[in-house]
Design an enzyme around this catalytic site. Structure first.
Site, mmCIF file in Angstrom:
data_model
loop_
_atom_site.group_PDB
_atom_site.id
_atom_site.type_symbol
_atom_site.label_atom_id
_atom_site.label_comp_id
_atom_site.label_asym_id
_atom_site.label_seq_id
_atom_site.Cartn_x
_atom_site.Cartn_y
_atom_site.Cartn_z
ATOM 1 N N LEU A 164 1.026 -1.459 0.054
ATOM 2 C CA LEU A 164 0.356 0.607 0.219
ATOM 3 C C LEU A 164 0.754 0.858 0.246
ATOM 4 C CD1 LEU A 164 -2.457 -1.054 2.724
ATOM 5 C CD2 LEU A 164 -2.948 -0.924 0.005
ATOM 6 N N ASP A 165 0.414 2.496 -0.945
ATOM 7 C CA ASP A 165 1.650 3.060 -0.479
ATOM 8 C C ASP A 165 1.177 4.011 1.085
ATOM 9 O OD1 ASP A 165 1.350 2.842 -3.268
ATOM 10 O OD2 ASP A 165 -0.518 5.693 -3.160
ATOM 11 N N LYS A 166 2.297 4.608 0.992
ATOM 12 C CA LYS A 166 2.333 5.283 2.383
ATOM 13 C C LYS A 166 1.267 5.317 2.474
ATOM 14 C CE LYS A 166 5.053 9.019 4.713
ATOM 15 N NZ LYS A 166 6.693 10.270 4.439
ATOM 16 N N ARG A 186 -5.355 5.673 -7.949
ATOM 17 C CA ARG A 186 -5.697 7.279 -7.534
ATOM 18 C C ARG A 186 -4.879 8.111 -9.400
ATOM 19 N NH1 ARG A 186 -0.011 8.230 -3.902
ATOM 20 N NH2 ARG A 186 0.026 9.778 -4.819
#
Length: 349
Positions: free
Chosen positions: A158-160, A270
């Site tokens: 998962l992205d930060k 995104r």
């Protein structure tokens, strides 16, 4: 001609390897038509060809201000390339204790709820205090090296600043099984997101609200900004995101949606939503606050939206088959506090 501009005094850990920094390479007449990865590997012989390929695919190579992310690109005489080698990170992450919200754990795997702000594995700019460091401290010495030394146990990311559910493998058998399930697209992954604008279900406003829409488009490194990904017409990797509109706020200024991933590309949700003109609220890379949409919100709600400091994205559902016995496992996670407050603020309209 090859020149180097160091980014810092920190040298690469492999003896003889080029230091971190920017390396400029100008193509000679006799080199015209050669693959760019072969050219760089020959000019910087301490870098293996696979290392060069990885750097290129990560967006570290540019020419004339445009990012080059295809290792097979053919070079032209007189062309100048700039390769940025990041600072070295330790070959093996160190255990670092940190509280983790673990929802399930057995001898084969664990499922956790990752908070926003936590990086999954060490990388340039984030050498430690990552999820991997915490997992090494939690799982013990036998965990090190599962699925790879640098990213032990990690089968997806998962992205930060994306919160939510992740599964981590604790054995090589579990790692192979879970990696295979992701590759075969049998994992059930759903995300809760808030996006700017009025996302409509397939067929428009008169269609059934529960209908799933689909966004398909190859995703690769942006040719204009190597820190971003983009939907590309003739490069990148295939990516498919399905979405369902759950609710519209402020006359369609904001949509709350559920997303399902059929593929797992970097920044996929995104990028896909932004490519359709509906970036996520709070997204610092792909979405900016829209004056007209913000103006449609009452002052208290507008302040809540403007103060939300990350992309409004949460991995809320994760389902898969247990690697050992095949039993189905399904986990759900409610939105964390910051996202819950933002949703409540919008629901008050």
């Amino acid at each position: 001609m090859t020149t180097t501009t160091p980014a810092s005094p920190l040298a690469a850990e492999i003896p003889g390897a080029p230091a971190s920094g920017t390396h400029s390479i100008e193509v000679a007449e006799a080199e015209a038509g050669e693959r760019v990865d072969r050219l760089i590997a020959r000019r910087l012989p301490a870098l293996s060809r696979s290392r060069v390929k990885g750097l290129i695919e990560a967006g570290a190579l540019s020419s004339g201000g445009a990012t080059i992310d295809e290792p097979s690109t053919r070079v032209k005489a007189g062309q100048c390339y700039r390769l940025t080698i990041p600072e070295a990170v330790p070959a093996a992450p160190e255990p670092q204790a940190r509280a983790l919200e673990i929802l399930y754990e057995d001898s084969a795997l664990l499922v956790l709820d990752k908070p926003a702000g936590l990086v999954v594995h060490p990388a340039p700019g984030n050498p430690d205090r990552t999820l991997v460091n915490a997992l090494l401290a939690h799982c013990g010495a036998e965990f090190a090296g599962i699925g790879g030394v640098k990213r032990p146990g990690i089968v997806h990311r998962l992205d930060k600043d994306t919160s939510g559910l992740m599964v981590v493998a604790k054995t090589e058998t579990a790692h192979r099984s879970l990696t295979g399930q992701f590759a075969e697209r049998t994992i059930d992954r759903r995300y809760r997101a808030l996006a700017w604008g009025r996302l409509l279900p397939p067929g428009g406003a008169t269609a059934a609200a529960e209908a799933w829409g689909e966004i398909a488009g190859n995703i690769g490194r942006s040719p204009r900004n190597r820190k971003k990904m983009a939907v590309l017409a003739s490069a990148g990797k295939p990516a498919v995101t399905r979405y369902r509109v759950e609710r519209l706020f402020a006359g369609g200024a904001v949509s709350m949606i559920t997303c399902r991933l059929l593929t797992g590309r970097t920044h996929q949700i995104r990028v896909h939503l932004a490519s359709r003109g509906h970036p996520l609220l709070g997204d610092p890379l792909y979405g900016r606050a829209r004056p007209a949409a913000l103006a449609a919100l009452p002052e208290p709600v507008r302040r809540e939206v403007e103060g939300f400091g990350r992309q409004a994205l949460h991995a809320e559902r994760l389902g898969f088959s247990h690697p050992d016995d095949g039993r189905p496992l399904l986990f759900e996670s409610p939105p964390p506090g910051d996202l819950a407050r933002l949703i409540a603020s919008l629901e008050s309209l």
